[in-house]
Design an enzyme around this catalytic site. Sequence first.
Site, PDB file in Angstrom:
ATOM      1  N   SER A   1       0.837  -1.205   0.000  1.00 38.70           N
ATOM      2  CA  SER A   1       0.000   0.000   0.000  1.00 38.70           C
ATOM      3  C   SER A   1       0.863   1.242   0.000  1.00 38.70           C
ATOM      4  O   SER A   1       0.393   2.315  -0.283  1.00 38.70           O
ATOM      5  CB  SER A   1      -0.842   0.086   1.267  1.00 38.70           C
ATOM      6  OG  SER A   1      -1.169  -1.156   1.753  1.00 38.70           O
TER       7      SER A   1
ATOM      8  N   HIS B   1      -2.104  -2.944  -6.290  1.00 38.95           N
ATOM      9  CA  HIS B   1      -2.659  -2.738  -4.951  1.00 38.95           C
ATOM     10  C   HIS B   1      -4.157  -3.024  -4.938  1.00 38.95           C
ATOM     11  O   HIS B   1      -4.945  -2.298  -5.542  1.00 38.95           O
ATOM     12  CB  HIS B   1      -2.378  -1.291  -4.500  1.00 38.95           C
ATOM     13  CG  HIS B   1      -2.827  -1.028  -3.116  1.00 38.95           C
ATOM     14  ND1 HIS B   1      -3.300   0.186  -2.697  1.00 38.95           N
ATOM     15  CD2 HIS B   1      -2.898  -1.848  -2.031  1.00 38.95           C
ATOM     16  CE1 HIS B   1      -3.624   0.111  -1.427  1.00 38.95           C
ATOM     17  NE2 HIS B   1      -3.401  -1.111  -1.001  1.00 38.95           N
TER      18      HIS B   1
ATOM     19  N   GLU C   1      -5.120  -0.581  -7.904  1.00 41.70           N
ATOM     20  CA  GLU C   1      -4.168   0.449  -8.328  1.00 41.70           C
ATOM     21  C   GLU C   1      -2.969  -0.259  -8.966  1.00 41.70           C
ATOM     22  O   GLU C   1      -2.451  -1.226  -8.415  1.00 41.70           O
ATOM     23  CB  GLU C   1      -3.690   1.275  -7.125  1.00 41.70           C
ATOM     24  CG  GLU C   1      -4.759   2.183  -6.554  1.00 41.70           C
ATOM     25  CD  GLU C   1      -4.282   2.934  -5.313  1.00 41.70           C
ATOM     26  OE1 GLU C   1      -4.538   4.147  -5.235  1.00 41.70           O
ATOM     27  OE2 GLU C   1      -3.679   2.313  -4.413  1.00 41.70           O
TER      28      GLU C   1
ATOM     29  N   ASN D   1      -4.776   5.546  -0.645  1.00 43.13           N
ATOM     30  CA  ASN D   1      -4.315   5.716   0.737  1.00 43.13           C
ATOM     31  C   ASN D   1      -3.811   7.128   1.029  1.00 43.13           C
ATOM     32  O   ASN D   1      -3.845   7.564   2.174  1.00 43.13           O
ATOM     33  CB  ASN D   1      -3.240   4.687   1.087  1.00 43.13           C
ATOM     34  CG  ASN D   1      -3.862   3.344   1.424  1.00 43.13           C
ATOM     35  OD1 ASN D   1      -5.051   3.261   1.689  1.00 43.13           O
ATOM     36  ND2 ASN D   1      -3.075   2.298   1.390  1.00 43.13           N
TER      37      ASN D   1
HETATM   38  N1  CAA Z   1     -15.386 -11.563   1.375  1.00 46.48           N
HETATM   39  C1  CAA Z   1     -16.268 -11.713   0.382  1.00 46.48           C
HETATM   40  N2  CAA Z   1     -17.443 -11.044   0.313  1.00 46.48           N
HETATM   41  C2  CAA Z   1     -17.719 -10.207   1.324  1.00 46.48           C
HETATM   42  C3  CAA Z   1     -16.837 -10.006   2.408  1.00 46.48           C
HETATM   43  C4  CAA Z   1     -15.621 -10.726   2.406  1.00 46.48           C
HETATM   44  N3  CAA Z   1     -14.714 -10.600   3.376  1.00 46.48           N
HETATM   45  N4  CAA Z   1     -17.396  -9.089   3.237  1.00 46.48           N
HETATM   46  C5  CAA Z   1     -18.582  -8.753   2.690  1.00 46.48           C
HETATM   47  N5  CAA Z   1     -18.772  -9.410   1.533  1.00 46.48           N
HETATM   48  C6  CAA Z   1     -19.897  -9.280   0.612  1.00 46.48           C
HETATM   49  C7  CAA Z   1     -21.126  -9.915   1.155  1.00 46.48           C
HETATM   50  O1  CAA Z   1     -21.220 -11.283   0.746  1.00 46.48           O
HETATM   51  C8  CAA Z   1     -22.235  -9.080   0.552  1.00 46.48           C
HETATM   52  O2  CAA Z   1     -22.484  -9.461  -0.776  1.00 46.48           O
HETATM   53  P1  CAA Z   1     -23.984  -9.341  -1.414  1.00 46.48           P
HETATM   54  O3  CAA Z   1     -24.396  -7.915  -1.239  1.00 46.48           O
HETATM   55  O4  CAA Z   1     -23.803  -9.749  -2.848  1.00 46.48           O
HETATM   56  O5  CAA Z   1     -24.785 -10.294  -0.600  1.00 46.48           O
HETATM   57  C9  CAA Z   1     -21.623  -7.677   0.471  1.00 46.48           C
HETATM   58  O6  CAA Z   1     -20.208  -7.876   0.488  1.00 46.48           O
HETATM   59  C10 CAA Z   1     -22.050  -6.846   1.637  1.00 46.48           C
HETATM   60  O7  CAA Z   1     -21.693  -7.527   2.819  1.00 46.48           O
HETATM   61  P2  CAA Z   1     -22.507  -7.510   4.164  1.00 46.48           P
HETATM   62  O8  CAA Z   1     -23.977  -7.338   3.878  1.00 46.48           O
HETATM   63  O9  CAA Z   1     -22.091  -8.680   5.008  1.00 46.48           O
HETATM   64  O10 CAA Z   1     -21.942  -6.293   4.956  1.00 46.48           O
HETATM   65  P3  CAA Z   1     -21.908  -4.780   4.542  1.00 46.48           P
HETATM   66  O11 CAA Z   1     -23.033  -4.374   3.670  1.00 46.48           O
HETATM   67  O12 CAA Z   1     -21.680  -4.099   5.831  1.00 46.48           O
HETATM   68  O13 CAA Z   1     -20.583  -4.684   3.635  1.00 46.48           O
HETATM   69  C11 CAA Z   1     -18.300  -4.295   3.332  1.00 46.48           C
HETATM   70  C12 CAA Z   1     -19.341  -5.031   4.148  1.00 46.48           C
HETATM   71  C13 CAA Z   1     -18.268  -4.842   1.905  1.00 46.48           C
HETATM   72  C14 CAA Z   1     -16.955  -4.550   4.005  1.00 46.48           C
HETATM   73  C15 CAA Z   1     -18.658  -2.770   3.275  1.00 46.48           C
HETATM   74  O14 CAA Z   1     -18.906  -2.316   4.576  1.00 46.48           O
HETATM   75  C16 CAA Z   1     -17.578  -1.925   2.670  1.00 46.48           C
HETATM   76  O15 CAA Z   1     -17.416  -1.842   1.455  1.00 46.48           O
HETATM   77  N6  CAA Z   1     -16.817  -1.231   3.538  1.00 46.48           N
HETATM   78  C17 CAA Z   1     -15.713  -0.368   3.111  1.00 46.48           C
HETATM   79  C18 CAA Z   1     -14.513  -1.204   2.813  1.00 46.48           C
HETATM   80  C19 CAA Z   1     -13.372  -0.370   2.339  1.00 46.48           C
HETATM   81  O16 CAA Z   1     -13.354   0.855   2.354  1.00 46.48           O
HETATM   82  N7  CAA Z   1     -12.307  -1.068   1.909  1.00 46.48           N
HETATM   83  C20 CAA Z   1     -11.086  -0.439   1.507  1.00 46.48           C
HETATM   84  C21 CAA Z   1     -10.125  -0.487   2.666  1.00 46.48           C
HETATM   85  S1  CAA Z   1      -8.612   0.293   2.290  1.00 46.48           S
HETATM   86  C22 CAA Z   1      -7.688  -0.933   1.635  1.00 46.48           C
HETATM   87  O17 CAA Z   1      -8.022  -2.072   1.581  1.00 46.48           O
HETATM   88  C23 CAA Z   1      -6.369  -0.495   1.100  1.00 46.48           C
HETATM   89  C24 CAA Z   1      -5.281  -0.414   2.043  1.00 46.48           C
HETATM   90  O18 CAA Z   1      -4.140  -0.459   1.626  1.00 46.48           O
HETATM   91  C25 CAA Z   1      -5.495  -0.211   3.470  1.00 46.48           C
END
Ligand code: CAA
Length: 288
Positions: free
Chosen positions: A120, A141, A153, A192
């Site tokens: 990242s 990324h 990315e 990020n």
């Molecule tokens: N693996 C696979 N699928 C997943 C999952 C996982 N770990 N977590 C959630 N899902 C899927 C679910 O199956 C569900 O799919 P459907 O809608 O098709 O049924 C969907 O995602 C939504 O899941 P939930 O209903 O269980 O929960 P939610 O609506 O609260 O969503 C979330 C969970 C997808 C994590 C959502 O909250 C989200 O997008 N959050 C933001 C995540 C984000 O910002 N990520 C970037 C982080 S930064 C990064 O990664 C880079 C870095 O370098 C730090």
Amino acid sequence: MRQFSRVGVVGCGLMGAGIAEVCARAGLDVLVAERDEAALAAGRERLTASLDRGLRSGKLTGAEHEATLGRLSFTASLADFADRELVIEAVAERPEAKTAVFKELDRVLGADAVIASNTSSIPITDLAAVTGRPHQVVGVHFFNPVPVQRLIEIIPTQLTTGSVTERVVAFAEDTLGKTAVRARDRAGFVVNALLVPYLVSAVRMLESGAASAEDIDNGMVLGCSHPMGPLRLLDLIGLDTAQSIAESMYEEFKEPLYAPPPLLRRMVAAGTLGRKSGRGFYTYDTAG
Ligand code: CAA
């Protein structure tokens, strides 16, 4: 353009497992490496649990689930990577860990193979420099959770050959079905660089007593329609990973807004790392 068909993933933690999963679901032959048998067993379980979740939610049919598992194999030795065409390194966000993997991959892989890092924030150029093939090194990324987030990315360095970048962009978009954005090799890249100051600001806000964790998160979920608030997102990313990213960005720019605040450091030192350890800013029934 030649497509990659035999892919390697080094590291099967939160990100590595997700990357291996999306590659196998896209029909690629995927070999996953971890440092020892125990880490490999944990990684395999993480990957299988995610595929089982896909089966339960109907995203995967029984046949797809089985076929995906059949395309995945596991090893504790990078020597087994000799036939891989593209290897994505996804080990801990520490420069010494990543350079050790890059050096070994460079020794083992065929001359045409491309090495990519899922870092990242660690400069891709620094990783390329420890190999004898800097023109075939690129950053890729992914975002967490990898099966859900649609972005990758792509970070070429000044030395990466244009055709290598194009092949990796095609891999991200045509093979994995994600959207690629290209970013320059600067710590934090695009996402990020914007996200980390926001996340550490939320920790500082909590630390200063300005508001509770729930109120900070509700503010951003209900006020700005974010899918989750910054503290819950930190728990998802992993506080140790977030601290490492913030440190690399601070190291690169010396901007106080990137510096990890004391509360984040203390939580990492205490082993409260977020979802994966069962406790971070919130508590979770099951780790993972
Ligand atoms: N693996 C696979 N699928 C997943 C999952 C996982 N770990 N977590 C959630 N899902 C899927 C679910 O199956 C569900 O799919 P459907 O809608 O098709 O049924 C969907 O995602 C939504 O899941 P939930 O209903 O269980 O929960 P939610 O609506 O609260 O969503 C979330 C969970 C997808 C994590 C959502 O909250 C989200 O997008 N959050 C933001 C995540 C984000 O910002 N990520 C970037 C982080 S930064 C990064 O990664 C880079 C870095 O370098 C730090």
